[in-house]
Design a protein around this motif. Structure first.
Motif, PDB file in Angstrom:
ATOM      1  N   PHE A   3       0.845  -1.188   0.000  1.00  0.00           N
ATOM      2  CA  PHE A   3       0.000   0.000   0.000  1.00  0.00           C
ATOM      3  C   PHE A   3       0.882   1.240   0.000  1.00  0.00           C
ATOM      4  CE2 PHE A   3      -2.134   3.352   2.463  1.00  0.00           C
ATOM      5  CZ  PHE A   3      -3.260   3.535   1.681  1.00  0.00           C
ATOM      6  N   ALA A   4       0.564   2.194  -0.856  1.00  0.00           N
ATOM      7  CA  ALA A   4       1.254   3.480  -0.878  1.00  0.00           C
ATOM      8  C   ALA A   4       0.200   4.577  -0.868  1.00  0.00           C
ATOM      9  CB  ALA A   4       2.131   3.612  -2.118  1.00  0.00           C
ATOM     10  N   ASN A   5       0.450   5.622  -0.093  1.00  0.00           N
ATOM     11  CA  ASN A   5      -0.472   6.749   0.002  1.00  0.00           C
ATOM     12  C   ASN A   5       0.309   8.031  -0.253  1.00  0.00           C
ATOM     13  OD1 ASN A   5      -2.157   8.535   2.577  1.00  0.00           O
ATOM     14  ND2 ASN A   5      -2.954   8.109   0.570  1.00  0.00           N
ATOM     15  N   TYR A   6      -0.006   8.682  -1.361  1.00  0.00           N
ATOM     16  CA  TYR A   6       0.631   9.948  -1.718  1.00  0.00           C
ATOM     17  C   TYR A   6      -0.353  11.077  -1.465  1.00  0.00           C
ATOM     18  CZ  TYR A   6       3.921   7.022  -4.304  1.00  0.00           C
ATOM     19  OH  TYR A   6       4.853   6.081  -4.663  1.00  0.00           O
ATOM     20  N   LYS A   7       0.145  12.170  -0.929  1.00  0.00           N
ATOM     21  CA  LYS A   7      -0.682  13.349  -0.698  1.00  0.00           C
ATOM     22  C   LYS A   7      -0.007  14.539  -1.371  1.00  0.00           C
ATOM     23  CE  LYS A   7      -2.299  11.636   3.753  1.00  0.00           C
ATOM     24  NZ  LYS A   7      -3.653  11.295   3.449  1.00  0.00           N
ATOM     25  N   PHE A   8      -0.800  15.249  -2.174  1.00  0.00           N
ATOM     26  CA  PHE A   8      -0.300  16.413  -2.896  1.00  0.00           C
ATOM     27  C   PHE A   8      -1.214  17.595  -2.646  1.00  0.00           C
ATOM     28  CE2 PHE A   8       1.096  12.752  -5.391  1.00  0.00           C
ATOM     29  CZ  PHE A   8       2.430  13.037  -5.578  1.00  0.00           C
ATOM     30  N   PRO A   9      -0.678  18.813  -2.682  1.00  0.00           N
ATOM     31  CA  PRO A   9      -1.557  19.979  -2.608  1.00  0.00           C
ATOM     32  C   PRO A   9      -2.561  19.934  -3.764  1.00  0.00           C
ATOM     33  CG  PRO A   9       0.726  20.643  -2.310  1.00  0.00           C
ATOM     34  CD  PRO A   9       0.740  19.205  -2.732  1.00  0.00           C
ATOM     35  N   GLU A  10      -3.759  20.295  -3.465  1.00  0.00           N
ATOM     36  CA  GLU A  10      -4.840  20.262  -4.449  1.00  0.00           C
ATOM     37  C   GLU A  10      -4.464  21.014  -5.723  1.00  0.00           C
ATOM     38  OE1 GLU A  10      -9.628  20.722  -4.085  1.00  0.00           O
ATOM     39  OE2 GLU A  10      -8.392  22.200  -3.048  1.00  0.00           O
ATOM     40  N   GLY A  11      -4.697  20.365  -6.865  1.00  0.00           N
ATOM     41  CA  GLY A  11      -4.541  21.016  -8.153  1.00  0.00           C
ATOM     42  C   GLY A  11      -3.175  20.952  -8.799  1.00  0.00           C
ATOM     43  N   ILE A  12      -2.184  20.291  -8.181  1.00  0.00           N
ATOM     44  CA  ILE A  12      -0.859  20.282  -8.821  1.00  0.00           C
ATOM     45  C   ILE A  12      -0.572  18.985  -9.577  1.00  0.00           C
ATOM     46  CG2 ILE A  12       0.083  21.889  -7.125  1.00  0.00           C
ATOM     47  CD1 ILE A  12       1.822  19.550  -6.103  1.00  0.00           C
ATOM     48  N   VAL A  13      -1.412  17.967  -9.392  1.00  0.00           N
ATOM     49  CA  VAL A  13      -1.195  16.700 -10.070  1.00  0.00           C
ATOM     50  C   VAL A  13      -2.413  16.411 -10.947  1.00  0.00           C
ATOM     51  CG1 VAL A  13      -0.722  14.248  -9.761  1.00  0.00           C
ATOM     52  CG2 VAL A  13       0.145  15.877  -8.096  1.00  0.00           C
ATOM     53  N   ASP A  14      -2.198  16.373 -12.263  1.00  0.00           N
ATOM     54  CA  ASP A  14      -3.325  16.121 -13.165  1.00  0.00           C
ATOM     55  C   ASP A  14      -3.592  14.616 -13.274  1.00  0.00           C
ATOM     56  OD1 ASP A  14      -1.423  15.083 -14.932  1.00  0.00           O
ATOM     57  OD2 ASP A  14      -1.467  16.814 -16.254  1.00  0.00           O
ATOM     58  N   HIS A  15      -4.660  14.269 -13.980  1.00  0.00           N
ATOM     59  CA  HIS A  15      -5.082  12.872 -14.093  1.00  0.00           C
ATOM     60  C   HIS A  15      -3.982  11.980 -14.677  1.00  0.00           C
ATOM     61  CE1 HIS A  15      -7.836   9.512 -14.461  1.00  0.00           C
ATOM     62  NE2 HIS A  15      -7.426   9.356 -15.708  1.00  0.00           N
ATOM     63  N   ALA A  16      -3.333  12.453 -15.715  1.00  0.00           N
ATOM     64  CA  ALA A  16      -2.271  11.659 -16.351  1.00  0.00           C
ATOM     65  C   ALA A  16      -1.121  11.392 -15.380  1.00  0.00           C
ATOM     66  CB  ALA A  16      -1.758  12.363 -17.605  1.00  0.00           C
ATOM     67  N   ARG A  17      -0.755  12.382 -14.604  1.00  0.00           N
ATOM     68  CA  ARG A  17       0.345  12.200 -13.637  1.00  0.00           C
ATOM     69  C   ARG A  17      -0.067  11.236 -12.532  1.00  0.00           C
ATOM     70  NH1 ARG A  17       5.278  14.821 -13.048  1.00  0.00           N
ATOM     71  NH2 ARG A  17       4.921  14.952 -15.275  1.00  0.00           N
ATOM     72  N   LYS A  18      -1.337  11.310 -12.102  1.00  0.00           N
ATOM     73  CA  LYS A  18      -1.818  10.363 -11.089  1.00  0.00           C
ATOM     74  C   LYS A  18      -1.724   8.931 -11.609  1.00  0.00           C
ATOM     75  CE  LYS A  18      -4.992  13.583  -8.905  1.00  0.00           C
ATOM     76  NZ  LYS A  18      -6.402  13.956  -8.699  1.00  0.00           N
ATOM     77  N   GLU A  19      -2.125   8.722 -12.859  1.00  0.00           N
ATOM     78  CA  GLU A  19      -2.022   7.389 -13.446  1.00  0.00           C
ATOM     79  C   GLU A  19      -0.575   6.918 -13.489  1.00  0.00           C
ATOM     80  OE1 GLU A  19      -3.919   6.579 -17.128  1.00  0.00           O
ATOM     81  OE2 GLU A  19      -5.883   7.213 -16.419  1.00  0.00           O
ATOM     82  N   GLU A  20       0.324   7.815 -13.853  1.00  0.00           N
ATOM     83  CA  GLU A  20       1.748   7.463 -13.899  1.00  0.00           C
ATOM     84  C   GLU A  20       2.251   7.067 -12.506  1.00  0.00           C
ATOM     85  OE1 GLU A  20       6.087   9.370 -15.035  1.00  0.00           O
ATOM     86  OE2 GLU A  20       4.314  10.641 -15.143  1.00  0.00           O
TER      87      GLU A  20
END
Length: 72
Positions: A3-20
């Motif tokens: 299990f991995a849990n990443y947290k980013f400030p809202e709005g800096i990671v787009d859908h494509a980057r999340k998939e990556e």
């Protein structure tokens, strides 16, 4: 189950980057633990509202991190 849990400030990671992030993290777990863990691997990418998290007893905001405001 890996299990991995990443947290980013809202709005800096787009859908494509999340998939990556999800794909690369899954591949990392498979590399370490073998192909059998792939179906059980969970990767959670969360967006945290500005000012909704902190480190070392300090609330972090986009401004403090040197990021543009969300409306910019």
């Amino acid at each position: 189950m890996p299990f991995a849990n990443y947290k980013f400030p809202e709005g800096i990671v787009d859908h494509a980057r999340k998939e990556e992030i999800i794909h690369r993290t899954t591949e990392m777990f498979v590399e370490y633990f073998g192909e059998d863990v792939r179906p059980y691997t969970m990767v959670l990418v969360e967006e945290v509202a500005d000012g909704g998290w902190g480190r070392a007893d300090e609330t972090l905001t986009r401004e403090k991190m040197g990021l543009p405001s969300k409306s910019a």
